[in-house]
Write an enzyme that holds these catalytic residues in place. Structure first.
Site, PDB file in Angstrom:
ATOM      1  N   ASP A  85       0.837  -1.202   0.000  1.00 38.18           N
ATOM      2  CA  ASP A  85       0.000   0.000   0.000  1.00 38.18           C
ATOM      3  C   ASP A  85       0.869   1.248   0.000  1.00 38.18           C
ATOM      4  O   ASP A  85       2.043   1.193   0.371  1.00 38.18           O
ATOM      5  CB  ASP A  85      -0.860   0.046   1.275  1.00 38.18           C
ATOM      6  N   GLN A 124      -0.260   7.027  -5.921  1.00 37.28           N
ATOM      7  CA  GLN A 124      -1.393   7.939  -5.712  1.00 37.28           C
ATOM      8  C   GLN A 124      -1.391   9.049  -6.767  1.00 37.28           C
ATOM      9  O   GLN A 124      -0.437   9.821  -6.868  1.00 37.28           O
ATOM     10  CB  GLN A 124      -1.284   8.553  -4.316  1.00 37.28           C
ATOM     11  N   ARG A 160      -0.702  -0.396  -8.717  1.00 36.15           N
ATOM     12  CA  ARG A 160      -2.138  -0.193  -8.490  1.00 36.15           C
ATOM     13  C   ARG A 160      -2.322   1.310  -8.304  1.00 36.15           C
ATOM     14  O   ARG A 160      -1.900   1.885  -7.305  1.00 36.15           O
ATOM     15  CB  ARG A 160      -2.573  -0.937  -7.223  1.00 36.15           C
ATOM     16  N   ALA A 179      -5.738   8.825  -0.518  1.00 37.23           N
ATOM     17  CA  ALA A 179      -6.730   8.872   0.556  1.00 37.23           C
ATOM     18  C   ALA A 179      -6.354   9.760   1.740  1.00 37.23           C
ATOM     19  O   ALA A 179      -7.127   9.860   2.688  1.00 37.23           O
ATOM     20  CB  ALA A 179      -6.976   7.449   1.062  1.00 37.23           C
ATOM     21  N   THR A 191     -10.047   2.040  -8.374  1.00 40.62           N
ATOM     22  CA  THR A 191     -11.002   3.148  -8.313  1.00 40.62           C
ATOM     23  C   THR A 191     -12.434   2.645  -8.399  1.00 40.62           C
ATOM     24  O   THR A 191     -12.683   1.575  -8.968  1.00 40.62           O
ATOM     25  CB  THR A 191     -10.726   4.161  -9.455  1.00 40.62           C
ATOM     26  N   HIS A 192     -13.370   3.464  -7.858  1.00 39.94           N
ATOM     27  CA  HIS A 192     -14.806   3.172  -7.985  1.00 39.94           C
ATOM     28  C   HIS A 192     -15.437   4.148  -8.955  1.00 39.94           C
ATOM     29  O   HIS A 192     -16.651   4.205  -9.070  1.00 39.94           O
ATOM     30  CB  HIS A 192     -15.497   3.309  -6.618  1.00 39.94           C
ATOM     31  N   ARG A 228     -11.188   7.189   6.661  1.00 41.46           N
ATOM     32  CA  ARG A 228     -10.792   7.587   5.302  1.00 41.46           C
ATOM     33  C   ARG A 228     -11.889   7.221   4.297  1.00 41.46           C
ATOM     34  O   ARG A 228     -12.102   7.914   3.320  1.00 41.46           O
ATOM     35  CB  ARG A 228      -9.449   6.951   4.923  1.00 41.46           C
ATOM     36  N   ARG A 229     -12.580   6.099   4.567  1.00 41.58           N
ATOM     37  CA  ARG A 229     -13.699   5.700   3.672  1.00 41.58           C
ATOM     38  C   ARG A 229     -14.831   6.733   3.778  1.00 41.58           C
ATOM     39  O   ARG A 229     -15.472   7.057   2.792  1.00 41.58           O
ATOM     40  CB  ARG A 229     -14.255   4.313   4.029  1.00 41.58           C
TER      41      ARG A 229
END
Ligand SMILES: Cc1cc2nc3c(=O)[nH]c(=O)nc-3n(C[C@H](O)[C@H](O)[C@H](O)COP(=O)(O)OP(=O)(O)OC[C@H]3O[C@@H](n4cnc5c(N)ncnc54)[C@H](O)[C@@H]3O)c2cc1C
Length: 310
Positions: free
Chosen positions: A132, A161, A182, A187, A229-230, A291-292
């Site tokens: 991460d 990021q 990735r 975030a 990503t969403h 963070r979400r």
């Protein structure tokens, strides 16, 4: 950055809240939307439910900024053990790890020794290891340790990021070395000197980096581009670009977080894209959950609703 987002990110880094937040029953109830449970078996069960849909899992045991060597060693042992369990069950779940959970705050050599132990088991069991990306203060060390690890083991990827200006300079070396990337938007709370402050700028940066990553596929050196990503519009734009570039639908690999955009995940699989869902578990979920909430402040309503739900 909106005031709510900024406040939620500040709460995520507050030590007092990190300790007390998880004890609030309505927060515990609300977090279930994003986490199937605190135990490793909860993660396995959720991964098992996704498999028939053509979706594989990435997993992470939540934790960050570990301050004791013994705790970092225990986290390492946990990953080594579960990698073995996953292999013996014939499952395909890829680990994703934060270096501050492996003791990065205690020193890079200590974190590397732990990371290496996990990578060794990941390699032995034919798995792929993701690292991460955390706050900007950790980016140099994270990239340095990732490159070092890749020199020893083939299946290694790192998160980059798109909100950071520097990412455009960091990407080429990773592509050259065949390190998986990735790409995410980012975030954490970062200053404008280091990160694009406007969402539209972050989105443009994400798309430009995505194009460069798809070009990286031509290197045939094991480089693995993943789009974390969403953002459905962004995914459509990337897939359209890939198609124009003559790439196959399965060359676009999308990773999403458990509980977000489920319908889109199914649609992407049907259209031939590769989809993985990152499933988190563990007891140290508070900063991660904040963070979400910060990513979509409307999620705060889940927390408020859960106070009144029966
Ligand atoms: C697999 C994966 C791994 C990640 N790893 C890292 C990491 O290592 N380091 C790091 O800094 N960040 C990481 N992130 C988080 C990332 O940086 C973003 O904060 C997060 O993905 C939200 O951005 P977005 O790309 O989904 O786009 P956005 O533009 O923020 O969101 C697009 C749409 O997605 C939906 N959405 C987004 N977030 C949520 C949410 N929390 N709840 C409900 N709906 C939502 C909404 O409909 C929103 O309109 C990761 C994300 C994913 C998916």
């Amino acid at each position: 950055m909106s005031l709510t987002r900024s406040a939620l990110l500040a709460i995520s880094e507050n030590r007092w809240m990190r300790e007390r937040g998880p004890r609030l029953w309505f927060v515990r109830r609300a977090v279930r939307t994003f986490m199937p449970g605190e135990a490793f078996d909860d993660m396995l069960r959720a991964a098992g439910e996704l498999r028939p849909l053509g979706i594989e899992a990435v997993f992470t045991r939540l934790g960050e900024n570990v301050a004791a060597a013994a705790e970092a060693a225990a986290v390492t042992r946990h990953y080594v053990e579960v990698l073995q369990a996953i292999a013996s069950k014939g499952l395909r779940c890829e680990p994703s790890i934060k270096l501050t959970q492996l003791g990065l705050d205690l020193g890079t050599e200590q974190a590397y020794a732990n990371l290496r132990a996990i990578a060794e088991r990941s390699h032995e069991t034919g798995n792929y290891l993701w690292i991460d990306m955390e706050q900007t203060t950790y980016v140099d060390a994270t990239l340095e340790l990732t490159k070092r690890l890749k020199a020893e083991f083939p299946g290694v990827g790192v998160c980059l990021q798109a909100y950071l200006h520097r990412t455009h300079d960091d990407l080429p070396a990773l592509v050259d070395q065949g390190i998986g990337v990735r790409l995410v938007k980012g975030a954490y709370k970062e200053p404008p000197e280091l990160a694009y402050p406007k969402k539209s700028e972050v989105d443009e940066s994400f798309f430009r980096l995505s194009v460069a990553m798809l070009e990286g596929l031509g290197r045939n050196n094991g480089f693995r581009p993943v789009f974390g990503t969403h953002d459905t519009g962004m995914i459509a734009r990337i897939r359209a670009h890939a198609e124009r570039a003559g790439l196959a639908a399965r060359d676009v690999e999308v990773h999403m977080l458990y509980g977000i955009q489920r319908a889109e995940q199914g649609r992407l699989v049907k259209e031939g894209a590769v989809v993985r869902v990152l499933i988190a578990y563990g007891t140290f979920w508070f900063p991660w959950y904040m963070r979400r909430l910060a990513e979509r402040p409307a999620n705060v309503w889940f927390v408020i609703r859960s106070m009144f739900a029966g």
